[in-house]
Design a protein around this motif. Structure first.
Motif, short mmCIF file in Angstrom:
data_model
loop_
_atom_site.label_atom_id
_atom_site.label_comp_id
_atom_site.label_asym_id
_atom_site.label_seq_id
_atom_site.Cartn_x
_atom_site.Cartn_y
_atom_site.Cartn_z
N THR A 110 0.80 -1.22 0.00
CA THR A 110 0.00 0.00 0.00
C THR A 110 0.84 1.27 0.00
O THR A 110 0.29 2.36 -0.18
CB THR A 110 -0.93 0.02 1.23
OG1 THR A 110 -0.13 0.02 2.43
CG2 THR A 110 -1.83 -1.20 1.23
N LEU A 111 2.13 1.16 0.21
CA LEU A 111 2.98 2.35 0.24
C LEU A 111 3.11 2.95 -1.16
O LEU A 111 3.41 2.24 -2.12
CB LEU A 111 4.37 2.00 0.77
CG LEU A 111 4.49 1.69 2.26
CD1 LEU A 111 5.92 1.28 2.60
CD2 LEU A 111 4.08 2.91 3.09
N PRO A 112 2.91 4.26 -1.31
CA PRO A 112 3.11 4.88 -2.63
C PRO A 112 4.58 4.96 -2.97
O PRO A 112 5.44 5.08 -2.09
CB PRO A 112 2.50 6.28 -2.44
CG PRO A 112 2.62 6.55 -0.97
CD PRO A 112 2.44 5.21 -0.29
N GLN A 113 4.87 4.88 -4.27
CA GLN A 113 6.26 4.91 -4.70
C GLN A 113 6.92 6.25 -4.38
O GLN A 113 8.14 6.31 -4.20
CB GLN A 113 6.35 4.63 -6.19
CG GLN A 113 5.97 3.22 -6.57
CD GLN A 113 6.25 2.92 -8.02
OE1 GLN A 113 6.72 3.78 -8.77
NE2 GLN A 113 5.96 1.70 -8.44
N GLU A 114 6.12 7.32 -4.30
CA GLU A 114 6.70 8.62 -3.96
C GLU A 114 7.35 8.62 -2.57
O GLU A 114 8.35 9.32 -2.35
CB GLU A 114 5.61 9.71 -4.02
CG GLU A 114 5.11 10.02 -5.41
CD GLU A 114 4.13 8.99 -5.93
OE1 GLU A 114 3.72 9.08 -7.09
OE2 GLU A 114 3.76 8.07 -5.15
N ILE A 143 9.54 -5.12 -4.56
CA ILE A 143 8.17 -4.57 -4.57
C ILE A 143 7.18 -5.62 -5.08
O ILE A 143 6.12 -5.85 -4.47
CB ILE A 143 8.11 -3.30 -5.43
CG1 ILE A 143 8.90 -2.17 -4.76
CG2 ILE A 143 6.66 -2.86 -5.65
CD1 ILE A 143 8.98 -0.90 -5.58
N GLN A 144 7.50 -6.25 -6.20
CA GLN A 144 6.58 -7.25 -6.75
C GLN A 144 6.52 -8.49 -5.87
O GLN A 144 5.46 -9.13 -5.75
CB GLN A 144 7.01 -7.64 -8.17
CG GLN A 144 7.24 -6.50 -9.13
CD GLN A 144 5.98 -5.75 -9.51
OE1 GLN A 144 4.98 -5.77 -8.80
NE2 GLN A 144 6.02 -5.08 -10.65
N ALA A 145 7.64 -8.87 -5.26
CA ALA A 145 7.65 -10.05 -4.41
C ALA A 145 6.79 -9.85 -3.16
O ALA A 145 6.28 -10.83 -2.59
CB ALA A 145 9.07 -10.41 -4.00
N ALA A 146 6.64 -8.60 -2.71
CA ALA A 146 5.77 -8.35 -1.56
C ALA A 146 4.33 -8.75 -1.88
O ALA A 146 3.66 -9.42 -1.08
CB ALA A 146 5.83 -6.88 -1.16
#
Length: 270
Positions: A110-114, A143-146
């Motif tokens: 849920t964390l934004p990339q910014e 990120i994708q593995a999360a």
């Protein structure tokens, strides 16, 4: 009779989604004079490739295409491998604190990339990986593995224990059971994840824009975004750049469409 309204609605939705792609294709094969004289909605009078050739040459699109393929392909494979290992420990191994670890992975999704841009930039600089494809591969693999870990943990949590017990009685260790039993049975789900991870990484723009500043390391979305701001880009070349950016992802999706459909269907049946 009930299926006909659904079919009509799906046809209208497909037409709405394909309409921008058709307009971009029309304008990509027009000359600037033809675009100015006619309507953007009108089909081209012929197949003019000047805009596509000019854009390909100007940005060295072949190099950008190779960069995107290397990054997206590496992330898709590595993220699935990491997701399988994590989910095997959480879903089947039942490690202590499993619920809180899954909550942590959910929060990470849920964390934004910014919010991640500055810490990741600082770490890449400190590690000497800034402006390298390896930095982007590592970042998006995590990120994708999360997401993959969170999804596969639920899937492997329902894995039949009897099969694993039988394998253990036959002398199979944990890694052998993972490789010979869990992975083959979960292959449809893993195939879907590979496809999604590839397309998601291919379309990423924000973090690659920050990490890949050199012309020879940029990906297709970054090259398109940077060049769109140039004043010498006319409408036909802009359409050609958009078309070249869309076609590889669409081609990848169409090639593996059967795999994607089979994986979703098997998952639904299970």
């Amino acid at each position: 009779m009930r299926r006909y309204p659904i079919l009509a609605a799906m046809t209208v939705l497909a037409a709405v989604m394909l309409f921008p792609f058709v307009i971009v294709t029309f304008n990509a094969f027009k000359t600037p004079a033809e675009y100015s004289a006619g309507s953007p909605l009108s089909p081209p009078q012929g197949l003019n490739l000047d805009g596509i050739i000019a854009f390909w040459t100007r940005v060295d699109f072949g190099e950008k295409l190779l960069n995107s393929l290397v990054i997206s392909g590496s992330v898709a494979v590595l993220a699935v491998v990491l997701s399988v290992l994590n989910a095997y420990a959480l879903g089947i191994g039942r490690v202590r604190g499993r619920l809180w670890i899954l909550v942590l992975f959910l929060v990470a999704n849920t964390l934004p990339q910014e919010a991640l841009a500055y810490p990741l930039y600082y770490l890449a600089k400190a590690a000497g990986l800034y402006d390298s494809k390896l930095a982007v591969i590592i970042v998006f693999t995590v990120i994708q593995a999360a997401f993959g870990t969170y999804l596969l943990s639920a899937v492997l949590g329902q894995f039949p224990r009897e099969i694993l017990e039988a394998a253990r009685m036959d002398g199979a260790g944990r890694f052998l059971a993972l490789w010979r039993i869990v992975v083959p049975i979960s292959r449809p789900t893993l195939s879907v994840l590979v496809i999604f991870f590839f397309i998601w990484t291919w379309n990423e723009f924000f973090l690659p824009l920050i990490f890949l500043v050199s012309n020879d390391t940029q990906t297709v979305p970054v090259a398109l975004g940077v060049l769109q701001g140039e004043k010498y880009m006319d409408a036909t070349m802009s359409s050609a750049s958009a078309l070249l950016g869309i076609v590889p992802a669409v081609a990848f999706f169409l090639i593996f469409q059967r795999t994607l459909t089979r994986g979703i269907t098997v998952g639904a049946i299970k």
